[in-house]
Write a protein that holds these residues in place. Structure first.
Motif, short mmCIF file in Angstrom:
data_model
loop_
_atom_site.label_atom_id
_atom_site.label_comp_id
_atom_site.label_asym_id
_atom_site.label_seq_id
_atom_site.Cartn_x
_atom_site.Cartn_y
_atom_site.Cartn_z
N ASP A 1 0.82 -1.21 0.00
CA ASP A 1 0.00 0.00 0.00
C ASP A 1 0.86 1.27 0.00
O ASP A 1 0.35 2.37 0.19
N HIS A 2 2.15 1.08 -0.19
CA HIS A 2 3.07 2.23 -0.22
C HIS A 2 4.28 1.85 -1.07
O HIS A 2 4.43 0.70 -1.48
N ASN A 3 5.12 2.85 -1.33
CA ASN A 3 6.35 2.61 -2.10
C ASN A 3 7.54 2.69 -1.15
O ASN A 3 7.81 3.75 -0.57
N PRO A 4 8.28 1.59 -0.96
CA PRO A 4 9.42 1.60 -0.03
C PRO A 4 10.47 2.64 -0.39
O PRO A 4 11.29 3.01 0.46
N LEU A 5 10.46 3.10 -1.62
CA LEU A 5 11.40 4.14 -2.05
C LEU A 5 11.35 5.35 -1.11
O LEU A 5 12.38 5.97 -0.84
N TRP A 6 10.14 5.69 -0.64
CA TRP A 6 9.96 6.88 0.19
C TRP A 6 10.07 6.58 1.68
O TRP A 6 9.66 7.40 2.50
N ASN A 7 10.61 5.42 2.03
CA ASN A 7 10.68 5.02 3.44
C ASN A 7 12.12 4.86 3.90
O ASN A 7 12.49 3.85 4.51
N HIS A 8 12.96 5.87 3.59
CA HIS A 8 14.35 5.87 4.02
C HIS A 8 14.67 7.22 4.67
O HIS A 8 14.08 8.25 4.29
N ALA A 9 15.55 7.19 5.63
CA ALA A 9 15.97 8.44 6.28
C ALA A 9 16.65 9.34 5.25
O ALA A 9 17.54 8.92 4.53
N ALA A 10 16.20 10.58 5.19
CA ALA A 10 16.75 11.52 4.20
C ALA A 10 16.41 12.94 4.60
O ALA A 10 15.65 13.18 5.55
N ASP A 11 17.00 13.89 3.88
CA ASP A 11 16.70 15.31 4.09
C ASP A 11 15.76 15.84 3.02
O ASP A 11 14.88 16.66 3.31
N CYS A 12 15.97 15.41 1.77
CA CYS A 12 15.22 15.97 0.64
C CYS A 12 14.65 14.84 -0.22
O CYS A 12 15.26 13.77 -0.34
N ALA A 13 13.51 15.10 -0.83
CA ALA A 13 12.90 14.14 -1.75
C ALA A 13 12.43 14.87 -2.99
O ALA A 13 11.92 16.00 -2.90
N VAL B 1 0.30 7.32 2.72
CA VAL B 1 1.24 6.51 3.50
C VAL B 1 2.68 6.92 3.18
O VAL B 1 3.52 7.07 4.07
N ASP B 2 2.97 7.09 1.90
CA ASP B 2 4.31 7.53 1.50
C ASP B 2 4.64 8.89 2.10
O ASP B 2 5.77 9.12 2.57
N ALA B 3 3.68 9.81 2.06
CA ALA B 3 3.91 11.15 2.59
C ALA B 3 4.23 11.09 4.09
O ALA B 3 5.16 11.77 4.56
N GLN B 4 3.49 10.27 4.82
CA GLN B 4 3.76 10.15 6.25
C GLN B 4 5.12 9.51 6.49
O GLN B 4 5.85 9.90 7.42
N ASN B 5 5.49 8.53 5.66
CA ASN B 5 6.82 7.91 5.80
C ASN B 5 7.93 8.93 5.55
O ASN B 5 8.96 8.93 6.25
N LEU B 6 7.75 9.80 4.57
CA LEU B 6 8.74 10.83 4.31
C LEU B 6 8.91 11.73 5.52
O LEU B 6 10.04 12.05 5.93
N VAL B 7 7.80 12.15 6.10
CA VAL B 7 7.86 13.03 7.28
C VAL B 7 8.51 12.30 8.45
O VAL B 7 9.38 12.85 9.14
N ASP B 8 8.12 11.06 8.68
CA ASP B 8 8.66 10.29 9.81
C ASP B 8 10.15 10.04 9.66
O ASP B 8 10.86 9.85 10.67
N ASN B 9 10.64 10.00 8.42
CA ASN B 9 12.06 9.74 8.19
C ASN B 9 12.89 11.03 8.14
O ASN B 9 14.07 10.99 7.77
N GLY B 10 12.29 12.14 8.52
CA GLY B 10 13.06 13.38 8.66
C GLY B 10 13.19 14.22 7.42
O GLY B 10 13.97 15.18 7.41
N VAL B 11 12.46 13.91 6.36
CA VAL B 11 12.53 14.73 5.14
C VAL B 11 11.87 16.07 5.42
O VAL B 11 10.73 16.13 5.88
N TYR B 12 12.58 17.16 5.14
CA TYR B 12 12.02 18.49 5.38
C TYR B 12 11.97 19.35 4.12
O TYR B 12 11.45 20.47 4.15
N VAL B 13 12.49 18.86 2.99
CA VAL B 13 12.40 19.56 1.71
C VAL B 13 11.85 18.58 0.67
O VAL B 13 12.42 17.50 0.49
N ILE B 14 10.77 18.95 0.01
CA ILE B 14 10.20 18.15 -1.07
C ILE B 14 9.95 19.06 -2.25
O ILE B 14 9.21 20.04 -2.14
#
Length: 267
Positions: free
Chosen positions: A54-66, A78-91
């Motif tokens: 139900d999501h793409n694992p691509l967006w479920n890694h610790a990162a700063d930018c996507a 789900v992907d959006a929440q994973n990005l936020v939870d992994n510390g992404v602050y620039v999209i």
């Protein structure tokens, strides 16, 4: 990470200049699949697409930018929440609406610096406009000049988004800023051409004072705007000018070349 339609690679050591050059050659020249990156660099992990998730694992890694830059709706809630939870602050989006509306709300609620596609991905359309300008002027600009003009356009878009967001009570919100700035640009053009109007605006447009004001703003003499009453008949502001009459040649502030405008008619 880097992906294509078959899957994605995750290189924990990072993608340096040499690795990026390999990817560019792989995709732009050899038209290969991103899985070849993992074969070239064994430290990277390749994950194939799994449609059952139900999501793409691509967006479920610790990162700063996507940078979602592939297709529409590729980032779900789900992907959006994973990005936020992994510390992404620039999209910054490099595709047309790659994030679903629910995902956009998650980014905004978590104060992510979010550049939506209609603004951040406007470079392609902008370059198409530059190509049309070159065709009209019978010119061929060097790559450096096109790139410089594109940078200026993108900086202008960024400023318009920030200014519009601040002016309408949503400072720093690029979504509201881009939507408002885009709407105002179309709405102002429609009002200038008399496509839609209020009674108050109509009274103002039909006044000689406004013709002089608008003519001065657009660099054309005031008598080059022909005002006709709604009921038809001859223009009430002399002298009458036939539709399509060009403005006098003027110097374009960007190209520094003489250009010709188009007659404006209010009805």
């Amino acid at each position: 990470t880097c992906s294509d339609s078959n899957g994605y690679i995750y290189d924990e050591e990072g993608i340096d200049r040499d690795k990026l050059a390999f990817i560019m050659d792989l995709k732009n020249n050899r038209r290969g699949r991103v899985s070849e990156y993992a074969e070239k660099y064994p430290g990277a992990v390749y994950t194939a697409v799994d449609a059952s998730l139900d999501h793409n694992p691509l967006w479920n890694h610790a990162a700063d930018c996507a940078f979602p830059s592939a297709t529409q709706n590729e980032v779900n809630a789900v992907d959006a929440q994973n990005l936020v939870d992994n510390g992404v602050y620039v999209i910054s989006e490099g595709a047309n609406m790659p994030t679903v509306p629910e995902g956009v709300e998650i980014f905004l609620d978590n104060d992510v610096l979010y550049g939506l596609g209609k603004a951040a991905n406007a470079g392609g359309v902008a370059v198409s406009g530059l190509e049309m300008s070159q065709n009209s002027l019978r010119l061929s600009w060097p790559r450096e000049e096109v790139d410089q003009r594109l940078q200026n356009i993108m900086k202008s878009i960024h400023k318009q988004c920030l200014d519009a967001a601040a002016a309408y009570g949503k400072p720093g919100n690029y979504v509201h800023g881009a939507n408002i700035a885009g709407f105002l640009k179309v709405a102002d053009s429609m009002l200038d051409q008399g496509v839609v109007c209020s009674i108050g605006s109509l009274r103002r447009w039909l006044s000689p004072e406004f013709s002089k004001e608008r003519g001065a703003r657009l660099g054309a003499p005031p008598y080059y705007f022909r005002h006709a009453p709604i009921s038809g008949g001859e223009p009430r502001y002399p002298p009458p000018i036939r539709p399509g009459t060009p403005w006098p040649s003027r110097v374009d502030p960007v190209s520094r070349r003489k250009t010709v405008g188009v007659q404006g008619v209010f009805r």
